[in-house]
Structure formats: C-alpha cells, structure tokens
Design a protein around this motif. Sequence first.
Motif, PDB file in Angstrom:
ATOM      1  N   ALA A  46       0.932  -1.203  -0.011  1.00 27.78           N
ATOM      2  CA  ALA A  46       0.080   0.094  -0.284  1.00 27.78           C
ATOM      3  C   ALA A  46       0.701   1.397   0.116  1.00 27.78           C
ATOM      4  O   ALA A  46       2.087   1.285   0.462  1.00 27.78           O
ATOM      5  N   ASP A  47       0.469   2.220  -0.730  1.00 27.46           N
ATOM      6  CA  ASP A  47       0.892   3.592  -0.417  1.00 27.46           C
ATOM      7  C   ASP A  47       0.898   3.934   1.000  1.00 27.46           C
ATOM      8  O   ASP A  47      -0.105   3.708   1.652  1.00 27.46           O
ATOM      9  N   SER A  48       2.185   4.590   1.345  1.00 25.37           N
ATOM     10  CA  SER A  48       2.381   4.947   2.666  1.00 25.37           C
ATOM     11  C   SER A  48       1.214   5.960   3.175  1.00 25.37           C
ATOM     12  O   SER A  48       0.825   5.859   4.349  1.00 25.37           O
ATOM     13  N   ASP A  49       0.825   6.928   2.301  1.00 25.13           N
ATOM     14  CA  ASP A  49      -0.216   7.767   2.909  1.00 25.13           C
ATOM     15  C   ASP A  49      -1.416   7.172   2.834  1.00 25.13           C
ATOM     16  O   ASP A  49      -2.231   7.610   3.982  1.00 25.13           O
ATOM     17  N   HIS A  50      -1.847   6.405   1.990  1.00 26.74           N
ATOM     18  CA  HIS A  50      -3.210   5.492   1.944  1.00 26.74           C
ATOM     19  C   HIS A  50      -3.119   4.749   3.513  1.00 26.74           C
ATOM     20  O   HIS A  50      -4.012   4.810   4.298  1.00 26.74           O
ATOM     21  N   ALA A  75      -3.051  -2.244  -0.413  1.00 25.08           N
ATOM     22  CA  ALA A  75      -3.937  -1.524   0.144  1.00 25.08           C
ATOM     23  C   ALA A  75      -5.380  -2.104   0.403  1.00 25.08           C
ATOM     24  O   ALA A  75      -6.105  -1.862   1.434  1.00 25.08           O
TER      25      ALA A  75
END
Length: 219
Positions: free
Chosen positions: A103-107, A145
């Motif tokens: 997953a994207d770190s911000d998500h 994610a």
Amino acid sequence: MTARTRGATITPLQRSLATASLATAFDPNQPAPQRRIRLAAALPPVLQQLLAQGRIDRRPRFGDNGFDGMIEQWTPPDGITQAQAALARQSLEDLHASVLLPADSDHLLGRVLTLLSHFPAKGLSPEIERMMALDWAEDLGEYPAWVIDAAARHWRRSRKWRPSIAEMRALCEELCAPERGLADRLGALAAAAPPEFHATESHATDPRSLTAGALRRMG
C-alpha cells in the motif's frame, strides 16, 4: 521470441499486458477461493498446467501450546525447464507488481489513523497517537491496500476494542493467504529448473586454454 519445450510453445508475455491481465482478473470483494481461481486462470496456460500437476503435502503444526493446525507444502512437478521457470518468474514479478503491491504510505497511514479513531484511547496526546500510527504503518507496510482496507473494515464491524498491531498483522496474513500461496507456488516453479551450464567463450574456443588447464591439473 518463443521457446519450445516438451512439445509446447512458450511465448513470453509483454510485462505490461501480463500485469494488466492479473490486475483485471483480481477482485478483492470476491470470496478467497474465487479470487485464487480467477488469478490462476489469468496465468499462461503452461503455468496453469504445472500448478495443477504439483503435489500437496499436509502435516500438523505444533506451537508452544501444542497442536496449531495443519500446514500445507506444495512441491512442483519434476522436469521444469528453464523456459517454464522464466515464465513463472515473470508471472511472480507481475503478481507482486499488481495484486500484492504494498500500500501507498499515505493511504496506509490514513487508514490506520481512521481505524484508531473509532477506538479512542484515554490519556494519549494527539502527538503520541500519531507516533503510534507511524509504528502501525511501518509494521503493516508489506501488505497491499486492499488487504489493509479489508482488515480495517472487518475489525470495526466485528470488534468492540482497539486492535493491537499483532492482531492486525494476523488478520492481514489471513486475508491475503490465497494470493501469497499462489506467489509461493510460482516461486517454487521459478526455482525448480536445473541451473544452466555456461562455458566461458575463451575455454570453449581457445585450445591453449584447454592445454593450460590440463597442465595445471597435472602439476
């Protein structure tokens, strides 16, 4: 470019097309068995055949508290060729680049902060809460994610207390077990071919190198 092996023709897939095929076949909202079936069906036919020919061994697993369920070990069939192993390796990379992409770190951080906000802890400052969320993001960073989202949804709908990191990791492992199991089998296929022998050009074409080697052995 094609490679012929055992009467079958293996045509390497373009990376973008193979990745798109796996991503299109995957639907995280389906039950786990259907997800795995659809992913396997999106693989090249030769890999589907090899996966079906593998052997499954099940044996008991024991932990600190005794019997801890059964574990499954898959063994690829004999006679895997270099071309088949290369195709399995490409499909494994495509699987990690799409379905199992972390997953994207911000998500991930946003999902963790939102989940924890449903179970507020008393006596913790907002700064401590954010630092805890960063720890969570680090410990859950290996999961895609869709796994993080499904784990958070499952927890807030079925639990009344704040989860621990260990509990969330266990839930994430369970949720993506079919996809990781397929990745393990592709990895076993990729590693099953015998190593290729590469003779160096100088030793293959220069008689003087053969003479020198013989003299070294005699000395």
